[in-house]
Motif scaffolding. Structure first.
Motif, PDB file in Angstrom:
ATOM      1  N   ARG A  12     -19.437  14.060 -40.900  1.00 28.83           N
ATOM      2  CA  ARG A  12     -18.186  13.972 -41.650  1.00 28.83           C
ATOM      3  C   ARG A  12     -18.412  13.440 -43.062  1.00 28.83           C
ATOM      4  O   ARG A  12     -17.853  13.954 -44.025  1.00 28.83           O
ATOM      5  CB  ARG A  12     -17.202  13.062 -40.906  1.00 28.83           C
ATOM      6  N   TYR A  64     -20.339  15.942 -45.231  1.00 32.25           N
ATOM      7  CA  TYR A  64     -19.398  16.989 -45.652  1.00 32.25           C
ATOM      8  C   TYR A  64     -18.572  16.506 -46.845  1.00 32.25           C
ATOM      9  O   TYR A  64     -18.396  17.234 -47.832  1.00 32.25           O
ATOM     10  CB  TYR A  64     -18.478  17.358 -44.490  1.00 32.25           C
ATOM     11  N   THR A  97     -20.775  16.557 -49.973  1.00 27.28           N
ATOM     12  CA  THR A  97     -20.983  17.882 -50.556  1.00 27.28           C
ATOM     13  C   THR A  97     -19.721  18.422 -51.208  1.00 27.28           C
ATOM     14  O   THR A  97     -19.796  19.202 -52.163  1.00 27.28           O
ATOM     15  CB  THR A  97     -21.499  18.879 -49.508  1.00 27.28           C
ATOM     16  N   GLN A  98     -18.572  18.004 -50.726  1.00 21.58           N
ATOM     17  CA  GLN A  98     -17.318  18.402 -51.376  1.00 21.58           C
ATOM     18  C   GLN A  98     -17.218  17.780 -52.772  1.00 21.58           C
ATOM     19  O   GLN A  98     -16.783  18.432 -53.728  1.00 21.58           O
ATOM     20  CB  GLN A  98     -16.118  17.974 -50.532  1.00 21.58           C
ATOM     21  N   ASP A 108     -12.407  25.267 -47.543  1.00 24.28           N
ATOM     22  CA  ASP A 108     -12.876  23.977 -47.021  1.00 24.28           C
ATOM     23  C   ASP A 108     -13.364  24.056 -45.580  1.00 24.28           C
ATOM     24  O   ASP A 108     -13.764  23.038 -45.013  1.00 24.28           O
ATOM     25  CB  ASP A 108     -11.751  22.940 -47.115  1.00 24.28           C
ATOM     26  N   PRO A 151     -15.645  24.092 -42.645  1.00 26.13           N
ATOM     27  CA  PRO A 151     -17.039  23.643 -42.580  1.00 26.13           C
ATOM     28  C   PRO A 151     -18.005  24.775 -42.239  1.00 26.13           C
ATOM     29  O   PRO A 151     -17.730  25.628 -41.393  1.00 26.13           O
ATOM     30  CB  PRO A 151     -17.022  22.592 -41.461  1.00 26.13           C
ATOM     31  N   THR A 170     -21.532  22.469 -40.424  1.00 25.02           N
ATOM     32  CA  THR A 170     -20.988  21.109 -40.309  1.00 25.02           C
ATOM     33  C   THR A 170     -20.845  20.389 -41.639  1.00 25.02           C
ATOM     34  O   THR A 170     -19.833  19.722 -41.886  1.00 25.02           O
ATOM     35  CB  THR A 170     -21.848  20.238 -39.367  1.00 25.02           C
ATOM     36  N   VAL A 171     -21.823  20.499 -42.545  1.00 28.03           N
ATOM     37  CA  VAL A 171     -21.848  19.652 -43.739  1.00 28.03           C
ATOM     38  C   VAL A 171     -21.541  20.403 -45.035  1.00 28.03           C
ATOM     39  O   VAL A 171     -21.432  19.781 -46.090  1.00 28.03           O
ATOM     40  CB  VAL A 171     -23.220  18.955 -43.878  1.00 28.03           C
ATOM     41  N   SER A 212     -19.237  23.672 -47.187  1.00 29.86           N
ATOM     42  CA  SER A 212     -18.024  24.474 -47.211  1.00 29.86           C
ATOM     43  C   SER A 212     -18.265  25.611 -48.189  1.00 29.86           C
ATOM     44  O   SER A 212     -19.279  25.641 -48.902  1.00 29.86           O
ATOM     45  CB  SER A 212     -16.827  23.625 -47.662  1.00 29.86           C
TER      46      SER A 212
END
Length: 318
Positions: free
Chosen positions: A30, A33, A36-37, A146, A148, A151-152, A154
């Protein structure tokens, strides 16, 4: 790979290890992720800005372009956000070309030109917003962006990584990429040798504006909202990411790969410090320390370390 690049990679790895040991939640899916956003926004803006810096110029308007890109996507797009993105990107091409035209045709400092662009775009953003946050009820595209991946990641972060890859290939394997680097270090010599100075300036300013507008557009679709103040702090962060990545303010030095590393260093540090409970003031202070450390690394300290490293390798090979 240069000593400075290896040290930057070592710093990035050290930050990841240190934050993971301090708080194991740092390396949770989480949080990676979320990291990386954040990188998806900062990295894209820093990439475009860094190309102007490599060419010996500067684009101070990227933060305001992020805000305008997001607002145009929602205002002009209505229910069709892809159409709004097209409008935002077309607008960015016009602004980038206008900046390049004034810099090239009238030999005016890009700092002066883009300060004017920054102010004009900021005013345009406030006019578009009308003093409020613009929102949309079209959430589908934002959810898709957005969603996933592994997992990490988008689609937003994948788009940013793809932009870095394309820019890296362009700068490394094309004559125009070589021209951009040469005009940043020795413009008169480059012009005398046949380098396309004018075209190079158009390319870097248009790409800078496009990256900023695309970053703002993707962010607005992700949040389903946009505001005139969205990019207020992004320009300084993008400059810091470029410098941490090894882009010289004097021009002619740096690469998209190094800017990628610099963007990741700042993103990891900001994310980790935030997890530790540090406020915005402390994070800005830490950013400043890292920036000053990198400047020292690229100066006399870096030269001394490179000499020691080369001497050590020579002794081991003897």
């Amino acid at each position: 790979m240069s000593t400075a690049t290896l040290l930057r990679i070592a710093l990035l790895i050290a930050l990841v290890v240190a934050f993971a040991l301090w708080n194991p939640a740092f390396i949770s899916g989480r949080n990676i992720y979320a990291l990386t956003q954040s990188f998806a926004l900062l990295g894209l803006v820093a990439l475009g800005l860094s190309l102007t810096m490599i060419a010996g110029e500067f684009d101070l308007s990227v933060g305001s372009m992020v805000a305008v890109g997001g607002l145009l996507t929602l205002v002009a797009g209505g229910s069709n956000l892809v159409h709004g993105m097209g409008v935002a990107l077309a607008f960015a091409v016009v602004i980038g070309a206008a900046n390049a035209f004034v810099v090239n045709r009238f030999n005016v400092s890009s700092l002066v030109v883009t300060v004017g662009s920054m102010m004009a775009l900021s005013g345009f953003a406030f006019w578009l917003a009308g003093g409020k946050v613009i929102s949309t009820d079209n959430f589908d595209l934002g959810f898709a962006l957005d969603n996933p991946i592994l997992t990490v990641l988008s689609w937003r972060s994948v788009i940013t990584l793809a932009a870095f890859l394309l820019a890296g290939l362009f700068m490394r394997h094309t004559l125009m990429g070589r021209d951009i680097r040469v005009i940043g270090s020795k413009r008169l010599v480059a012009a005398a040798s046949g380098a396309k100075v004018g075209l190079s300036l158009y390319i870097v300013f248009i790409v800078s504006a496009l990256c900023a507008a695309l970053a703002g557009s993707l962010l607005s679709m992700s949040l389903a909202s946009a505001a005139a103040t969205t990019g207020n702090n992004l320009m300084l962060q993008a400059v810091s990411a470029a410098i941490v990545g090894g882009v010289a303010l004097s021009g002619g030095a740096g690469s998209p790969l190094h800017v990628l590393i610099g963007s990741l260093i700042l993103t990891v540090m900001n994310n980790g410090l935030s997890l530790m409970g540090m406020g915005a003031t402390g994070i800005l202070f830490a950013n400043g320390l890292v920036l000053m450390g990198i400047v020292l690394l690229d100066g006399q300290l870096g030269a001394w370390m490179s000499e020691r490293f080369a001497a050590s390798r020579a002794r081991h090979s003897a």
